[in-house]
Design an enzyme around this catalytic site. Structure first.
Site, PDB file in Angstrom:
ATOM      1  CG  ASP A  34       5.054  -5.434   1.775  1.00 50.72           C
ATOM      2  OD1 ASP A  34       5.524  -6.316   2.620  1.00 50.72           O
ATOM      3  OD2 ASP A  34       5.425  -4.209   1.613  1.00 50.72           O
ATOM      4  CG  HIS A  35       8.945  -6.973  -1.146  1.00 45.53           C
ATOM      5  ND1 HIS A  35       7.948  -5.827  -1.215  1.00 45.53           N
ATOM      6  CD2 HIS A  35       9.929  -6.734  -0.928  1.00 45.53           C
ATOM      7  CE1 HIS A  35       8.587  -4.871  -1.076  1.00 45.53           C
ATOM      8  NE2 HIS A  35       9.894  -5.257  -0.694  1.00 45.53           N
ATOM      9  CB  THR A  36       8.724  -6.034   3.962  1.00 48.04           C
ATOM     10  OG1 THR A  36       7.497  -5.869   4.195  1.00 48.04           O
ATOM     11  CG2 THR A  36       9.379  -5.347   2.805  1.00 48.04           C
ATOM     12  NE  ARG A  37       4.921  -6.364   7.453  1.00 47.61           N
ATOM     13  CZ  ARG A  37       5.915  -5.306   7.610  1.00 47.61           C
ATOM     14  NH1 ARG A  37       7.114  -5.658   7.414  1.00 47.61           N
ATOM     15  NH2 ARG A  37       5.509  -4.261   7.851  1.00 47.61           N
ATOM     16  CG  HIS A  80       7.162  -1.544   3.370  1.00 49.81           C
ATOM     17  ND1 HIS A  80       6.549  -2.658   3.720  1.00 49.81           N
ATOM     18  CD2 HIS A  80       7.573  -0.719   4.337  1.00 49.81           C
ATOM     19  CE1 HIS A  80       6.587  -2.629   4.997  1.00 49.81           C
ATOM     20  NE2 HIS A  80       7.323  -1.439   5.360  1.00 49.81           N
ATOM     21  CG  HIS A  82       4.432  -4.048  15.176  1.00 55.23           C
ATOM     22  ND1 HIS A  82       4.671  -2.602  15.599  1.00 55.23           N
ATOM     23  CD2 HIS A  82       4.700  -4.190  13.851  1.00 55.23           C
ATOM     24  CE1 HIS A  82       5.139  -2.088  14.624  1.00 55.23           C
ATOM     25  NE2 HIS A  82       5.108  -2.835  13.648  1.00 55.23           N
ATOM     26  CE  LYS A 103       1.534  -2.918  11.927  1.00 51.81           C
ATOM     27  NZ  LYS A 103       2.300  -3.451  10.626  1.00 51.81           N
ATOM     28  CG  HIS A 137       3.774   5.088  12.065  1.00 55.91           C
ATOM     29  ND1 HIS A 137       2.467   4.426  12.347  1.00 55.91           N
ATOM     30  CD2 HIS A 137       4.264   4.096  11.276  1.00 55.91           C
ATOM     31  CE1 HIS A 137       2.455   3.461  11.635  1.00 55.91           C
ATOM     32  NE2 HIS A 137       3.382   3.194  11.316  1.00 55.91           N
ATOM     33  CD  GLN A 148      10.746  -4.213   7.751  1.00 49.33           C
ATOM     34  OE1 GLN A 148      10.253  -4.535   8.742  1.00 49.33           O
ATOM     35  NE2 GLN A 148      10.183  -3.195   7.202  1.00 49.33           N
ATOM     36  CE  LYS A 187       9.083  -4.228  11.750  1.00 48.50           C
ATOM     37  NZ  LYS A 187       7.993  -4.641  10.712  1.00 48.50           N
TER      38      LYS A 187
END
Length: 425
Positions: free
Chosen positions: A70-73, A106, A172, A182, A198, A293, A296
């Site tokens: 998606d857009h977060t990667r 997300h 990760h 993943k 999780h 995010q 991390k």
């Protein structure tokens, strides 16, 4: 010493006396010479690891699902997807292909974000669907995970004749490495499955750390999910600090991923260099859009900061905190100790949304005070979450030095998500 720290789509300058700097930790891929990104992908697809070529696998497979990030990667899908789709159509020109956007839990990408990530040709001409982890009608129960949780996946995956995925591999902070399995869990799994995977016990496990797959309970469930989903082929890439492809791996979902992880470990492992103050980032846009995010990047700094020290992280935070539940874990409690106390008592089957990220952030806060360098609009939010705010690196360093001392030692990790900080040689 002046060091440029990633910040949004630009950088923040860090100025610090040479005598205070104990180390600047960067991955070896920063020394990599530029290569043609498309040629790297083509070469990987032409020589798959542990698998027949994708065009051969695609023969006779009418209903094909291609899972993408998606857009977060930062995977450059506008470059990789056309090559991937061409490879499938080389073997089956009439294949009914659905591109399934793996959002995990997300939010869905906006149309603008989809155009930016996948390109107009993909968005306007291909069949794209966004996974919704909370839509029970779009999910099917597939199995029971090794840990005992229920495995719910997107129905499109269960109904496909062929399931393939693309992704990128980086360190990760609790799954060991991104990429590979993943794309299935959490990528296209149901909310209850992601939450169980999780859980507090798994996040607390010493094996659930950057760069480690061995004995990692989170990875174990993810690998089982990928096998159950019959993930037949993957395309995974490694990226440099400029988000350019520097290596590509294709083939069997386990063997190709392991090969990518091995190179990632080789390129990103850096030593622990302890200091009173650790300066880092979340690698800039798109990974620094929210505090969620940025946890991390904080974990890389956590490995180097001394007990009672300060972590400074620069981040654009254009998307704020990144999750209401995540924000309220802190805003509704007086400190990190209270957050951690409440989280560790939550049973695996009752894991709350964003609990894992809150658990790790609380762990970091228990060791060091965190200061974010970002726009002032984010100040109140950060302070609600028991962290500090500074308008720039100079101000952040002044705040940190005031807490610890003007001679406080400093370790710099320009890109906290791009390294594996390890005491092992």
């Amino acid at each position: 010493m002046r060091i440029e720290i990633p910040y949004g789509k630009g950088t923040q300058p860090l100025n610090v006396e040479d005598s205070r700097v104990r180390g600047v930790l960067t991955p070896t891929h920063t020394e990599h010479v530029d290569a043609d990104q498309q040629e790297l992908v083509r070469a990987a697809l032409a020589s798959p690891i542990g698998s027949a070529p994708l065009h051969e696998i695609a023969k006779g497979k009418d209903k094909v699902v291609v899972i993408t990030s998606d857009h977060t990667r930062p995977l450059p899908s506008s470059l990789t997807l056309p090559l991937y789709l061409a490879e499938i159509r080389k073997g089956n020109p009439d294949a009914d292909i659905t591109i399934l956007i793996a959002t995990g839990v997300h939010r869905s990408p906006t149309r603008e974000e989809m155009f930016a990530k996948y390109g107009p040709a993909i968005v306007e001409n291909e069949k794209l669907l966004v996974h919704n982890a909370g839509d029970d009608a779009s999910l099917v129960r597939m199995a029971t995970l090794p840990s005992g949780g229920e495995l719910w996946l997107n129905k499109l995956v269960a109904e496909a004749d062929l399931v393939v995925s693309e992704g990128f591999v980086e360190p990760h902070f609790f799954a060991g490495f991104s990429g590979g399995r993943k794309s299935i869990l959490p990528g296209v799994a149901g909310r209850r499955t992601v939450l169980y995977n999780h859980n507090a016990s798994f996040i607390h496990a010493r094996e659930s750390r950057q760069g480690n797959l061995q004995g990692n309970p989170i990875h174990r469930d993810m690998a089982f999910a990928a096998e159950t989903a019959k993930l037949a082929f993957i395309l995974n890439v490694l990226l440099d600090g400029d988000k350019r492809i520097i290596a590509a791996f294709a083939g069997d979902s386990v063997k190709a991923h392991e090969a990518a992880c091995a190179l990632c470990l080789q390129q990103t492992r850096v030593p622990v260099v302890e200091a009173d103050i650790v300066v880092t980032s979340n690698g800039g846009y798109p990974l620094d859009q929210n505090i969620y995010q940025c946890v991390k990047g904080l974990t890389a700094a956590e490995a180097c900061v001394r007990e009672g020290g300060v972590i400074i992280l620069s981040a654009g935070l254009g998307d704020g905190h990144g999750g209401e539940a995540f924000y309220h874990w802190f805003a509704d409690r007086k400190d990190a100790d209270e957050v951690m106390r409440d989280i560790v008592n939550v049973p695996a089957g009752e894991t709350h949304m964003d609990q894992w990220q809150a658990q790790i952030l609380a762990r970091v806060q228990q060791k060091a005070f965190c200061i974010f360098v970002t726009e002032e609009v984010n100040r109140a939010m950060l302070e609600d979450m028991h962290m500090g705010w500074a308008p720039d690196m100079d101000a952040a360093m002044a705040m940190a030095s005031a807490r610890i001392g003007e001679a406080a030692s400093v370790t710099v990790i320009p890109d906290g998500v791009g390294v594996i900080v390890s005491a092992e040689k």
